[in-house]
Design a protein around this motif. Structure first.
Motif, PDB file in Angstrom:
ATOM      1  N   ASP A 167     -36.075 -57.134  -5.540  1.00 28.84           N
ATOM      2  CA  ASP A 167     -34.664 -57.350  -5.239  1.00 28.84           C
ATOM      3  C   ASP A 167     -34.381 -57.419  -3.738  1.00 28.84           C
ATOM      4  O   ASP A 167     -33.242 -57.570  -3.315  1.00 28.84           O
ATOM      5  CB  ASP A 167     -33.802 -56.262  -5.884  1.00 28.84           C
ATOM      6  N   ILE A 168     -35.420 -57.349  -2.934  1.00 26.54           N
ATOM      7  CA  ILE A 168     -35.296 -57.422  -1.475  1.00 26.54           C
ATOM      8  C   ILE A 168     -35.053 -58.876  -1.066  1.00 26.54           C
ATOM      9  O   ILE A 168     -35.596 -59.803  -1.661  1.00 26.54           O
ATOM     10  CB  ILE A 168     -36.597 -56.902  -0.811  1.00 26.54           C
ATOM     11  N   GLU A 169     -34.262 -59.080  -0.020  1.00 23.31           N
ATOM     12  CA  GLU A 169     -34.029 -60.440   0.473  1.00 23.31           C
ATOM     13  C   GLU A 169     -35.320 -61.012   1.042  1.00 23.31           C
ATOM     14  O   GLU A 169     -36.099 -60.306   1.672  1.00 23.31           O
ATOM     15  CB  GLU A 169     -32.942 -60.439   1.545  1.00 23.31           C
ATOM     16  N   LEU A 170     -35.509 -62.308   0.826  1.00 22.59           N
ATOM     17  CA  LEU A 170     -36.706 -62.992   1.300  1.00 22.59           C
ATOM     18  C   LEU A 170     -36.882 -62.831   2.805  1.00 22.59           C
ATOM     19  O   LEU A 170     -37.992 -62.628   3.284  1.00 22.59           O
ATOM     20  CB  LEU A 170     -36.662 -64.478   0.919  1.00 22.59           C
ATOM     21  N   SER A 171     -35.794 -62.905   3.543  1.00 23.86           N
ATOM     22  CA  SER A 171     -35.891 -62.764   5.002  1.00 23.86           C
ATOM     23  C   SER A 171     -36.455 -61.399   5.386  1.00 23.86           C
ATOM     24  O   SER A 171     -37.257 -61.290   6.319  1.00 23.86           O
ATOM     25  CB  SER A 171     -34.527 -62.989   5.657  1.00 23.86           C
ATOM     26  N   SER A 172     -36.080 -60.360   4.677  1.00 23.72           N
ATOM     27  CA  SER A 172     -36.596 -59.014   4.957  1.00 23.72           C
ATOM     28  C   SER A 172     -38.078 -58.925   4.623  1.00 23.72           C
ATOM     29  O   SER A 172     -38.849 -58.293   5.354  1.00 23.72           O
ATOM     30  CB  SER A 172     -35.822 -57.963   4.163  1.00 23.72           C
ATOM     31  N   ALA A 173     -38.482 -59.540   3.530  1.00 27.09           N
ATOM     32  CA  ALA A 173     -39.894 -59.547   3.162  1.00 27.09           C
ATOM     33  C   ALA A 173     -40.720 -60.294   4.202  1.00 27.09           C
ATOM     34  O   ALA A 173     -41.794 -59.830   4.612  1.00 27.09           O
ATOM     35  CB  ALA A 173     -40.070 -60.185   1.786  1.00 27.09           C
ATOM     36  N   ALA A 174     -40.236 -61.448   4.644  1.00 27.04           N
ATOM     37  CA  ALA A 174     -40.945 -62.235   5.654  1.00 27.04           C
ATOM     38  C   ALA A 174     -41.051 -61.452   6.960  1.00 27.04           C
ATOM     39  O   ALA A 174     -42.100 -61.448   7.621  1.00 27.04           O
ATOM     40  CB  ALA A 174     -40.234 -63.568   5.876  1.00 27.04           C
ATOM     41  N   ARG A 175     -39.974 -60.770   7.324  1.00 25.26           N
ATOM     42  CA  ARG A 175     -39.973 -59.958   8.541  1.00 25.26           C
ATOM     43  C   ARG A 175     -40.995 -58.827   8.428  1.00 25.26           C
ATOM     44  O   ARG A 175     -41.743 -58.545   9.371  1.00 25.26           O
ATOM     45  CB  ARG A 175     -38.572 -59.399   8.791  1.00 25.26           C
ATOM     46  N   LEU A 176     -41.061 -58.169   7.272  1.00 23.00           N
ATOM     47  CA  LEU A 176     -42.034 -57.095   7.053  1.00 23.00           C
ATOM     48  C   LEU A 176     -43.460 -57.620   7.190  1.00 23.00           C
ATOM     49  O   LEU A 176     -44.311 -56.978   7.817  1.00 23.00           O
ATOM     50  CB  LEU A 176     -41.821 -56.462   5.677  1.00 23.00           C
ATOM     51  N   MET A 177     -43.714 -58.786   6.612  1.00 19.35           N
ATOM     52  CA  MET A 177     -45.042 -59.387   6.720  1.00 19.35           C
ATOM     53  C   MET A 177     -45.400 -59.638   8.182  1.00 19.35           C
ATOM     54  O   MET A 177     -46.530 -59.381   8.609  1.00 19.35           O
ATOM     55  CB  MET A 177     -45.118 -60.667   5.896  1.00 19.35           C
ATOM     56  N   ALA A 178     -44.444 -60.124   8.957  1.00 16.15           N
ATOM     57  CA  ALA A 178     -44.687 -60.414  10.371  1.00 16.15           C
ATOM     58  C   ALA A 178     -44.937 -59.127  11.155  1.00 16.15           C
ATOM     59  O   ALA A 178     -45.887 -59.040  11.938  1.00 16.15           O
ATOM     60  CB  ALA A 178     -43.508 -61.190  10.954  1.00 16.15           C
ATOM     61  N   VAL A 179     -44.119 -58.121  10.919  1.00 19.36           N
ATOM     62  CA  VAL A 179     -44.248 -56.858  11.646  1.00 19.36           C
ATOM     63  C   VAL A 179     -45.566 -56.158  11.321  1.00 19.36           C
ATOM     64  O   VAL A 179     -46.223 -55.595  12.200  1.00 19.36           O
ATOM     65  CB  VAL A 179     -43.045 -55.934  11.328  1.00 19.36           C
ATOM     66  N   LYS A 180     -45.957 -56.200  10.058  1.00 26.00           N
ATOM     67  CA  LYS A 180     -47.183 -55.524   9.614  1.00 26.00           C
ATOM     68  C   LYS A 180     -48.434 -56.390   9.812  1.00 26.00           C
ATOM     69  O   LYS A 180     -49.545 -55.924   9.569  1.00 26.00           O
ATOM     70  CB  LYS A 180     -47.076 -55.144   8.125  1.00 26.00           C
ATOM     71  N   HIS A 181     -48.228 -57.650  10.239  1.00 25.58           N
ATOM     72  CA  HIS A 181     -49.353 -58.595  10.433  1.00 25.58           C
ATOM     73  C   HIS A 181     -50.171 -58.749   9.151  1.00 25.58           C
ATOM     74  O   HIS A 181     -51.398 -58.654   9.162  1.00 25.58           O
ATOM     75  CB  HIS A 181     -50.257 -58.153  11.590  1.00 25.58           C
TER      76      HIS A 181
END
Length: 136
Positions: free
Chosen positions: A88-102
């Motif tokens: 249920d998380i917004e796609l933008s938040s998921a993409a940001r998490l992926m970027a931050v966590k590499h």
């Protein structure tokens, strides 16, 4: 769905290829080749994610270490803990998490922690137009 509310459930891959902790790396590699994928999620008997085995894990933790893929098991080479989010998380938040966590993959779980899907870089790229418009 309008253009401003894409959530992970709308973008994730729902047909996740899984492995068990004691599956042989040689079998996992064959499965990855057959399915043309770069990783499998390692789950327990109740479908709770324990880790992820990626192509990189196989190269670094098996081949480079001169281990035998026919005797080495998933739990000995997987990356753990696996990063998880709910669908249920917004796609933008998921993409940001992926970027931050590499990281290139996120494990998607239900509220009780069971595997529901996977979010890959490819899934994010498919929705790149949406994400770019967020910043305009």
């Amino acid at each position: 769905m309008n253009g401003s509310d894409i959530i992970v459930e709308d973008a994730m891959t729902k047909d996740v290829v899984i492995a068990k902790p004691n599956d042989l790396v040689s079998n996992i590699a064959k499965l990855m080749s057959e399915k043309e994928i770069g990783s499998v999620i390692v789950v327990d008997e109740n479908m709770y994610p324990l880790g992820i085995v990626t192509e990189g894990d196989i190269v670094r933790n098996v081949i480079a270490e001169d281990k035998d893929p026919k005797t080495t098991v998933a739990k000995d080479v997987m990356t753990t803990p696996v990063i998880t989010i709910t669908d249920d998380i917004e796609l933008s938040s998921a993409a940001r998490l992926m970027a931050v966590k590499h990281i290139k993959k996120l494990c998607i779980v239900s509220l009780d922690g069971k595997l529901k899907g996977i979010m890959t870089e490819g899934d994010v790229i498919k929705h790149a137009g949406y994400l770019i418009n967020l910043f305009r």
